[in-house]
Write a protein that holds these residues in place. Structure first.
Motif, PDB file in Angstrom:
ATOM      1  N   LEU A   1       3.401  -7.718  -3.498  1.00  0.00           N
ATOM      2  CA  LEU A   1       2.596  -8.042  -2.318  1.00  0.00           C
ATOM      3  C   LEU A   1       1.107  -7.965  -2.663  1.00  0.00           C
ATOM      4  O   LEU A   1       0.330  -8.869  -2.329  1.00  0.00           O
ATOM      5  CB  LEU A   1       2.951  -7.074  -1.192  1.00  0.00           C
ATOM      6  CG  LEU A   1       2.533  -7.391   0.226  1.00  0.00           C
ATOM      7  CD1 LEU A   1       2.853  -8.798   0.640  1.00  0.00           C
ATOM      8  CD2 LEU A   1       3.195  -6.401   1.172  1.00  0.00           C
ATOM      9  N   GLY A   2       0.729  -6.923  -3.359  1.00  0.00           N
ATOM     10  CA  GLY A   2      -0.661  -6.775  -3.782  1.00  0.00           C
ATOM     11  C   GLY A   2      -1.113  -7.902  -4.699  1.00  0.00           C
ATOM     12  O   GLY A   2      -2.230  -8.409  -4.567  1.00  0.00           O
ATOM     13  N   ASP A   3      -0.242  -8.293  -5.615  1.00  0.00           N
ATOM     14  CA  ASP A   3      -0.573  -9.403  -6.514  1.00  0.00           C
ATOM     15  C   ASP A   3      -0.831 -10.691  -5.723  1.00  0.00           C
ATOM     16  O   ASP A   3      -1.716 -11.466  -6.072  1.00  0.00           O
ATOM     17  CB  ASP A   3       0.561  -9.650  -7.522  1.00  0.00           C
ATOM     18  CG  ASP A   3       0.677  -8.552  -8.568  1.00  0.00           C
ATOM     19  OD1 ASP A   3      -0.264  -7.725  -8.691  1.00  0.00           O
ATOM     20  OD2 ASP A   3       1.725  -8.511  -9.254  1.00  0.00           O
TER      21      ASP A   3
ATOM     22  N   PRO B   1      -1.180   0.763  -4.055  1.00  0.00           N
ATOM     23  CA  PRO B   1      -1.508   1.834  -3.111  1.00  0.00           C
ATOM     24  C   PRO B   1      -2.289   1.329  -1.887  1.00  0.00           C
ATOM     25  O   PRO B   1      -2.069   1.815  -0.782  1.00  0.00           O
ATOM     26  CB  PRO B   1      -2.349   2.808  -3.942  1.00  0.00           C
ATOM     27  CG  PRO B   1      -1.939   2.565  -5.351  1.00  0.00           C
ATOM     28  CD  PRO B   1      -1.642   1.101  -5.428  1.00  0.00           C
ATOM     29  N   ALA B   2      -3.180   0.371  -2.084  1.00  0.00           N
ATOM     30  CA  ALA B   2      -3.937  -0.175  -0.954  1.00  0.00           C
ATOM     31  C   ALA B   2      -3.004  -0.919   0.004  1.00  0.00           C
ATOM     32  O   ALA B   2      -3.136  -0.817   1.231  1.00  0.00           O
ATOM     33  CB  ALA B   2      -5.049  -1.095  -1.450  1.00  0.00           C
ATOM     34  N   VAL B   3      -2.049  -1.641  -0.548  1.00  0.00           N
ATOM     35  CA  VAL B   3      -1.053  -2.336   0.279  1.00  0.00           C
ATOM     36  C   VAL B   3      -0.225  -1.313   1.055  1.00  0.00           C
ATOM     37  O   VAL B   3       0.000  -1.463   2.258  1.00  0.00           O
ATOM     38  CB  VAL B   3      -0.142  -3.230  -0.601  1.00  0.00           C
ATOM     39  CG1 VAL B   3       1.087  -3.694   0.172  1.00  0.00           C
ATOM     40  CG2 VAL B   3      -0.922  -4.416  -1.132  1.00  0.00           C
ATOM     41  N   ALA B   4       0.239  -0.273   0.363  1.00  0.00           N
ATOM     42  CA  ALA B   4       1.056   0.760   1.017  1.00  0.00           C
ATOM     43  C   ALA B   4       0.293   1.400   2.176  1.00  0.00           C
ATOM     44  O   ALA B   4       0.869   1.636   3.249  1.00  0.00           O
ATOM     45  CB  ALA B   4       1.472   1.819  -0.001  1.00  0.00           C
ATOM     46  N   GLU B   5      -0.970   1.680   1.984  1.00  0.00           N
ATOM     47  CA  GLU B   5      -1.784   2.298   3.040  1.00  0.00           C
ATOM     48  C   GLU B   5      -1.940   1.359   4.236  1.00  0.00           C
ATOM     49  O   GLU B   5      -1.816   1.776   5.389  1.00  0.00           O
ATOM     50  CB  GLU B   5      -3.162   2.685   2.484  1.00  0.00           C
ATOM     51  CG  GLU B   5      -4.092   3.295   3.503  1.00  0.00           C
ATOM     52  CD  GLU B   5      -3.620   4.637   4.051  1.00  0.00           C
ATOM     53  OE1 GLU B   5      -4.122   5.048   5.114  1.00  0.00           O
ATOM     54  OE2 GLU B   5      -2.737   5.279   3.438  1.00  0.00           O
ATOM     55  N   ARG B   6      -2.194   0.090   3.982  1.00  0.00           N
ATOM     56  CA  ARG B   6      -2.330  -0.871   5.087  1.00  0.00           C
ATOM     57  C   ARG B   6      -1.010  -1.002   5.861  1.00  0.00           C
ATOM     58  O   ARG B   6      -1.002  -1.035   7.080  1.00  0.00           O
ATOM     59  CB  ARG B   6      -2.779  -2.228   4.565  1.00  0.00           C
ATOM     60  CG  ARG B   6      -4.274  -2.283   4.282  1.00  0.00           C
ATOM     61  CD  ARG B   6      -4.667  -3.671   3.780  1.00  0.00           C
ATOM     62  NE  ARG B   6      -6.091  -3.803   3.672  1.00  0.00           N
ATOM     63  CZ  ARG B   6      -6.871  -4.371   4.591  1.00  0.00           C
ATOM     64  NH1 ARG B   6      -6.356  -4.862   5.686  1.00  0.00           N
ATOM     65  NH2 ARG B   6      -8.183  -4.453   4.400  1.00  0.00           N
ATOM     66  N   ILE B   7       0.085  -1.067   5.123  1.00  0.00           N
ATOM     67  CA  ILE B   7       1.391  -1.200   5.782  1.00  0.00           C
ATOM     68  C   ILE B   7       1.701   0.051   6.604  1.00  0.00           C
ATOM     69  O   ILE B   7       2.187  -0.040   7.729  1.00  0.00           O
ATOM     70  CB  ILE B   7       2.499  -1.504   4.751  1.00  0.00           C
ATOM     71  CG1 ILE B   7       2.302  -2.932   4.224  1.00  0.00           C
ATOM     72  CG2 ILE B   7       3.882  -1.327   5.357  1.00  0.00           C
ATOM     73  CD1 ILE B   7       3.222  -3.304   3.088  1.00  0.00           C
ATOM     74  N   ARG B   8       1.396   1.228   6.056  1.00  0.00           N
ATOM     75  CA  ARG B   8       1.616   2.465   6.807  1.00  0.00           C
ATOM     76  C   ARG B   8       0.826   2.448   8.108  1.00  0.00           C
ATOM     77  O   ARG B   8       1.340   2.809   9.170  1.00  0.00           O
ATOM     78  CB  ARG B   8       1.241   3.689   5.975  1.00  0.00           C
ATOM     79  CG  ARG B   8       1.582   5.018   6.674  1.00  0.00           C
ATOM     80  CD  ARG B   8       0.902   6.212   6.052  1.00  0.00           C
ATOM     81  NE  ARG B   8      -0.547   6.114   5.984  1.00  0.00           N
ATOM     82  CZ  ARG B   8      -1.371   6.298   7.031  1.00  0.00           C
ATOM     83  NH1 ARG B   8      -0.895   6.565   8.219  1.00  0.00           N
ATOM     84  NH2 ARG B   8      -2.680   6.194   6.876  1.00  0.00           N
ATOM     85  N   LYS B   9      -0.420   2.012   8.052  1.00  0.00           N
ATOM     86  CA  LYS B   9      -1.250   1.953   9.264  1.00  0.00           C
ATOM     87  C   LYS B   9      -0.686   0.957  10.266  1.00  0.00           C
ATOM     88  O   LYS B   9      -0.682   1.213  11.474  1.00  0.00           O
ATOM     89  CB  LYS B   9      -2.692   1.594   8.913  1.00  0.00           C
ATOM     90  CG  LYS B   9      -3.449   2.732   8.258  1.00  0.00           C
ATOM     91  CD  LYS B   9      -4.879   2.321   7.916  1.00  0.00           C
ATOM     92  CE  LYS B   9      -5.628   3.467   7.261  1.00  0.00           C
ATOM     93  NZ  LYS B   9      -6.996   3.061   6.861  1.00  0.00           N
ATOM     94  N   LEU B  10      -0.191  -0.178   9.786  1.00  0.00           N
ATOM     95  CA  LEU B  10       0.417  -1.171  10.685  1.00  0.00           C
ATOM     96  C   LEU B  10       1.702  -0.628  11.322  1.00  0.00           C
ATOM     97  O   LEU B  10       1.975  -0.878  12.496  1.00  0.00           O
ATOM     98  CB  LEU B  10       0.686  -2.479   9.937  1.00  0.00           C
ATOM     99  CG  LEU B  10      -0.555  -3.273   9.522  1.00  0.00           C
ATOM    100  CD1 LEU B  10      -0.193  -4.361   8.513  1.00  0.00           C
ATOM    101  CD2 LEU B  10      -1.239  -3.875  10.744  1.00  0.00           C
TER     102      LEU B  10
END
Length: 154
Positions: free
Chosen positions: A26-28, A35-44
Motif C-alpha cells: 500500500l505504501g509503495d 509505518p506511516a500507512v499503518a498509522e493512517r489506517i489506525r486513525k481511520l
C-alpha cells in the motif's frame, strides 16, 4: 464528518478493492512507508471511517443465483417488519425508504419458489412487489472517493 486528504482518499480507494493488501504494498502504491500507512489506517479505523474488512462472496457460486429486490409497503407497522426482515437469513440488505414503499429488501434465492417461503412472515403484515434481477450492468462496487471529493470541507 472526518476530513480526508488526498492520501487518505487514495488509501480508502485501494483498501475498498483489496482489503488484504500489505502496508508495504500500500505504501509503495501511494508513496508512504509501511509505518506511516499503518498509522493512517489506525486513525481511520479509530474514527469509524473504516468499519471493517470482509470477504466478498459470489452467491451464485455457493448456490444462490437469484437476486430479488422486494419492495415492502408497511408504513404503519415498520418496527415489526424490521425485525421480521432482519430474521430472514437470505436477506443481504434492507433499507427503510421514502416514497410509496416503506422498505427495499435485497435477498438471495436458490430457486424462484423460495420467494414464497422467504416472505411469508412479511406478507402477513404488508404488501410487497418483487423484482428479479436479470443482470447487473453496475454490480455493487466501492465508490471512488477521490473522484467524488469525499471528506472535503467545501
Amino acid at each position: 464528518m472526518y476530513f480526508l486528504d488526498d492520501i487518505n482518499r487514495d488509501l480508502l480507494d485501494i483498501l475498498q478493492h483489496d482489503g488484504r493488501i500489505s502496508y508495504k504494498d500500500l505504501g509503495d502504491r501511494i508513496g508512504l512507508t509501511a509505518p506511516a500507512v499503518a498509522e493512517r489506517i489506525r486513525k481511520l479505523e479509530d474514527a469509524g471511517v473504516i468499519k471493517g474488512y470482509r470477504a466478498v462472496v459470489d452467491y451464485e457460486a455457493v448456490g444462490f443465483p437469484i437476486l430479488s429486490i422486494i419492495r415492502v409497503n408497511a408504513p404503519m407497522r415498520t418496527a415489526g417488519i424490521d425485525q421480521k426482515i432482519a430474521a430472514i437469513p437470505n436477506v443481504i440488505e434492507a433499507n427503510r425508504v421514502t416514497g410509496s414503499d416503506s422498505h427495499v429488501v435485497r435477498a438471495r434465492l436458490r430457486r424462484m419458489s423460495d420467494i414464497e417461503e422467504l416472505m411469508s412472515d412479511v406478507w402477513e403484515q404488508s404488501d410487497t412487489i418483487t423484482n428479479i434481477v436479470t443482470s447487473s450492468p453496475v454490480p455493487r462496487r466501492p465508490m471512488n472517493l477521490r473522484d467524488t471529493n469525499a471528506g472535503r470541507d467545501d
